[in-house]
Design a protein around this motif. Structure first.
Motif, PDB file in Angstrom:
ATOM      1  N   VAL A  45       0.876  -1.177   0.000  1.00 38.34           N
ATOM      2  CA  VAL A  45       0.000   0.000   0.000  1.00 38.34           C
ATOM      3  C   VAL A  45       0.914   1.228   0.000  1.00 38.34           C
ATOM      4  O   VAL A  45       1.789   1.348   0.861  1.00 38.34           O
ATOM      5  CB  VAL A  45      -0.900   0.014   1.257  1.00 38.34           C
ATOM      6  N   PRO A  46       0.746   2.136  -0.953  1.00 37.32           N
ATOM      7  CA  PRO A  46       1.651   3.304  -1.003  1.00 37.32           C
ATOM      8  C   PRO A  46       1.608   4.125   0.281  1.00 37.32           C
ATOM      9  O   PRO A  46       0.585   4.172   0.962  1.00 37.32           O
ATOM     10  CB  PRO A  46       1.102   4.137  -2.165  1.00 37.32           C
ATOM     11  N   VAL A  54      -0.403  -0.029   7.764  1.00 39.11           N
ATOM     12  CA  VAL A  54       0.291   1.194   8.182  1.00 39.11           C
ATOM     13  C   VAL A  54       1.047   1.724   6.969  1.00 39.11           C
ATOM     14  O   VAL A  54       1.888   1.027   6.403  1.00 39.11           O
ATOM     15  CB  VAL A  54       1.243   0.903   9.355  1.00 39.11           C
ATOM     16  N   ALA A  55       0.710   2.925   6.557  1.00 42.77           N
ATOM     17  CA  ALA A  55       1.277   3.482   5.319  1.00 42.77           C
ATOM     18  C   ALA A  55       1.973   4.799   5.623  1.00 42.77           C
ATOM     19  O   ALA A  55       1.657   5.841   5.061  1.00 42.77           O
ATOM     20  CB  ALA A  55       0.178   3.658   4.273  1.00 42.77           C
ATOM     21  N   LEU A  56       2.905   4.743   6.575  1.00 45.34           N
ATOM     22  CA  LEU A  56       3.636   5.961   6.950  1.00 45.34           C
ATOM     23  C   LEU A  56       5.130   5.698   6.902  1.00 45.34           C
ATOM     24  O   LEU A  56       5.595   4.563   7.035  1.00 45.34           O
ATOM     25  CB  LEU A  56       3.223   6.424   8.346  1.00 45.34           C
ATOM     26  N   ILE A  57       5.868   6.759   6.666  1.00 46.70           N
ATOM     27  CA  ILE A  57       7.329   6.676   6.612  1.00 46.70           C
ATOM     28  C   ILE A  57       7.896   7.954   7.226  1.00 46.70           C
ATOM     29  O   ILE A  57       7.290   9.017   7.123  1.00 46.70           O
ATOM     30  CB  ILE A  57       7.824   6.478   5.155  1.00 46.70           C
ATOM     31  N   ALA A  63      11.476   1.905  -0.150  1.00 45.98           N
ATOM     32  CA  ALA A  63      11.191   1.611   1.262  1.00 45.98           C
ATOM     33  C   ALA A  63       9.960   0.736   1.429  1.00 45.98           C
ATOM     34  O   ALA A  63       9.818   0.033   2.440  1.00 45.98           O
ATOM     35  CB  ALA A  63      11.008   2.912   2.036  1.00 45.98           C
ATOM     36  N   LEU A  64       9.080   0.743   0.439  1.00 42.50           N
ATOM     37  CA  LEU A  64       7.845  -0.053   0.555  1.00 42.50           C
ATOM     38  C   LEU A  64       8.109  -1.548   0.644  1.00 42.50           C
ATOM     39  O   LEU A  64       7.249  -2.290   1.103  1.00 42.50           O
ATOM     40  CB  LEU A  64       6.939   0.214  -0.667  1.00 42.50           C
ATOM     41  N   VAL A  65       9.264  -1.985   0.182  1.00 35.88           N
ATOM     42  CA  VAL A  65       9.539  -3.428   0.223  1.00 35.88           C
ATOM     43  C   VAL A  65      10.522  -3.789   1.342  1.00 35.88           C
ATOM     44  O   VAL A  65      10.995  -4.931   1.420  1.00 35.88           O
ATOM     45  CB  VAL A  65      10.060  -3.959  -1.133  1.00 35.88           C
ATOM     46  N   HIS A  66      10.824  -2.844   2.213  1.00 39.17           N
ATOM     47  CA  HIS A  66      11.652  -3.163   3.379  1.00 39.17           C
ATOM     48  C   HIS A  66      10.836  -4.082   4.303  1.00 39.17           C
ATOM     49  O   HIS A  66       9.656  -3.807   4.572  1.00 39.17           O
ATOM     50  CB  HIS A  66      12.039  -1.879   4.108  1.00 39.17           C
TER      51      HIS A  66
END
Lengths: 56, 399
Positions: B23-24, B286-289, B325-328
């Motif tokens: 999820v972006p 959770v879609a936060l960075i 980072a989405l695939v970390h």
């Protein structure tokens, strides 16, 4: 409103949901606010993401 | 070599081969300033042993701001995002000064696609809120969330300057200004860290005095290897659960709602079959960075409370897109919903409401994050209490 899927912790099967939302329509008590939010979400579904608890 | 979940054991490649898609990111936490003018005793940034902040710039440099805004715009464009939230955080973000705050807002609005709505918020301790700063925030449509811990005594016990002096008087002054009709529209709400030794109703009512549109109560960060105050891993007592149910009854039992309490409204929404918008409860992705002052990316800063480096991704806005980072593994783990929960949580009756609790509270040295929350008894107490009240009230409403 029509049939709405509710899959929460409470068994809603026996509750007449439209009446429940109607009662909440004009209320200012906390549950009425929650019921109106839920109805808005049911009327206009969109993906939900979780945000940071240290941001309000 | 450790064997902790998810960093050592989650196979992201296999998940993707089986059709899993990320999820972006839609919430970006910008650490505009890497230091704080307070030294709160429970702070996950500065009081948990993680010293990585010392090696980073105090203020986010102009070039990092520009790169970060570009990356956010790129992410919004690539994923067709209709809405993003950017939270200016710290440290204390107001230490960065009005020019930096204005620059971030201007750059973001200049770079984001016209189809992406921006919600910009600053999360502050309120000490530096002044008319000068509030005018800048008003001009750039930056909403304001403030951390405040209830009564004067509680606030001053925990939210102190480095010299030990309490900060309540300065925070109250800032909150009074924010409540002025000119700035009132900026007021996003109050965050309060729970002190179970304090009276819950007095704490809540002290917050109400500022007329916040929204309040949230946060459990102090802790985990199985470093338990929070008054929370022993071996006990089934639920001091936080009882504290919160008392506040819930005070909040819920009024004819006219005085404010929204996020934790309670999210639990109720989950019980009504909806989803949660906070990482504290529920199974929403959770879609936060987080972006640090040096441009490095962290999945969520509060993970510092688990162990040094827990939040690190090894990535930076200068060289990595947010898609990287989405695939970390640690980011992926927080988007897996039910599959990320411990086995005992998966069998639990209230799992969809609780969602395993806050991710940082599940950590146990040696096994990682696939554990119940250290607050499991408290969450159970609170959730079953709300369920019982809701069940009774919904039945009567429907008659």
């Amino acid at each position: 409103m029509g049939e709405t899927p509710m899959a929460g912790l409470i068994d809603f099967e026996d509750l007449p949901r439209s009446e429940m939302f109607d009662v909440a329509a004009d209320g200012d008590f906390p549950l009425a606010h929650s019921l109106r939010r839920r109805k808005r979400e049911l009327d206009r579904p969109e993906p939900v993401i979780a945000g940071h608890d240290s941001v309000i | 070599m450790t064997n902790e979940w998810p960093v050592d054991t989650l196979d992201v490649g296999a998940l993707r081969e089986n059709g899993w898609r990320a999820v972006p990111f839609q919430q970006f936490i910008l650490k505009l300033h890497g230091r704080c003018n307070l030294a709160c005793d429970y702070c996950y940034m500065y009081q948990t042993g993680d010293r990585s902040w010392l090696a980073r710039p105090k203020v986010m440099p102009t070039e990092v701001i520009r790169q970060t805004c570009q990356r956010i715009a790129e992410h919004a464009r690539d994923h067709g995002l209709g809405h993003v939230e950017v939270a200016l955080h710290g440290g204390e973000p107001l230490l960065s000064g009005p020019k930096v705050l204005a620059d971030v807002a201007t750059e973001l609005r200049r770079m984001l696609p016209p189809t992406t709505m921006l919600d910009l918020v600053v999360q502050t301790n309120g000490v530096l809120l002044s008319e000068r700063i509030l005018e800048v925030l008003l001009a750039h449509r930056i909403r304001v969330g403030v951390s405040a811990d209830g009564t004067r005594e509680t606030h001053d016990r925990h939210r102190r300057y480095a010299n030990g002096r309490g900060s309540q008087a300065q925070t109250e002054r800032g909150l009074r200004l924010l409540g002025d009709p000119r700035y009132r529209e900026l007021f996003a709400g109050l965050l309060c860290v729970i002190d179970v030794d304090e009276d819950p109703v007095s704490t809540y009512e002290s917050l109400l005095e500022f007329g916040p549109p929204r309040v949230d109560f946060l459990m102090p960060h802790g985990n199985w290897s470093a338990p929070p105050p008054r929370r022993s891993p071996d006990e089934q007592a639920s001091p936080y659960g009882h504290w919160l149910t008392t506040v819930f009854d005070r909040w819920y039992g009024v004819t006219n709602q005085e404010t929204e309490v996020r934790l309670f409204t999210e639990i109720i929404n989950l019980m009504l079959g909806g989803e949660s918008r906070t990482e504290t409860v529920g199974l929403s992705p959770v879609a936060l960075i987080t972006v640090n002052t040096d441009g490095s990316l962290e999945q969520v800063d509060s993970l510092r409370s688990a162990y040094q480096g827990a939040a690190t991704t090894g990535m930076n806005v200068s060289t990595n897109s947010f898609d990287d980072a989405l695939v970390h593994p640690s980011v992926v783990a927080r988007q897996l919903g039910l599959a990320a929960l411990a086995e005992s949580c998966q069998r639990c009756d209230i799992r969809d409401i609780c969602g395993g609790g806050h991710y940082a509270h599940r950590y146990r040295r040696g096994s990682g994050f696939r554990n119940p929350s250290i607050y499991c008894p408290d969450l159970t107490t609170l959730i079953t209490h709300i369920r019982d009240r809701l069940r009774a009230d919904l039945s009567s409403l429907a008659v």
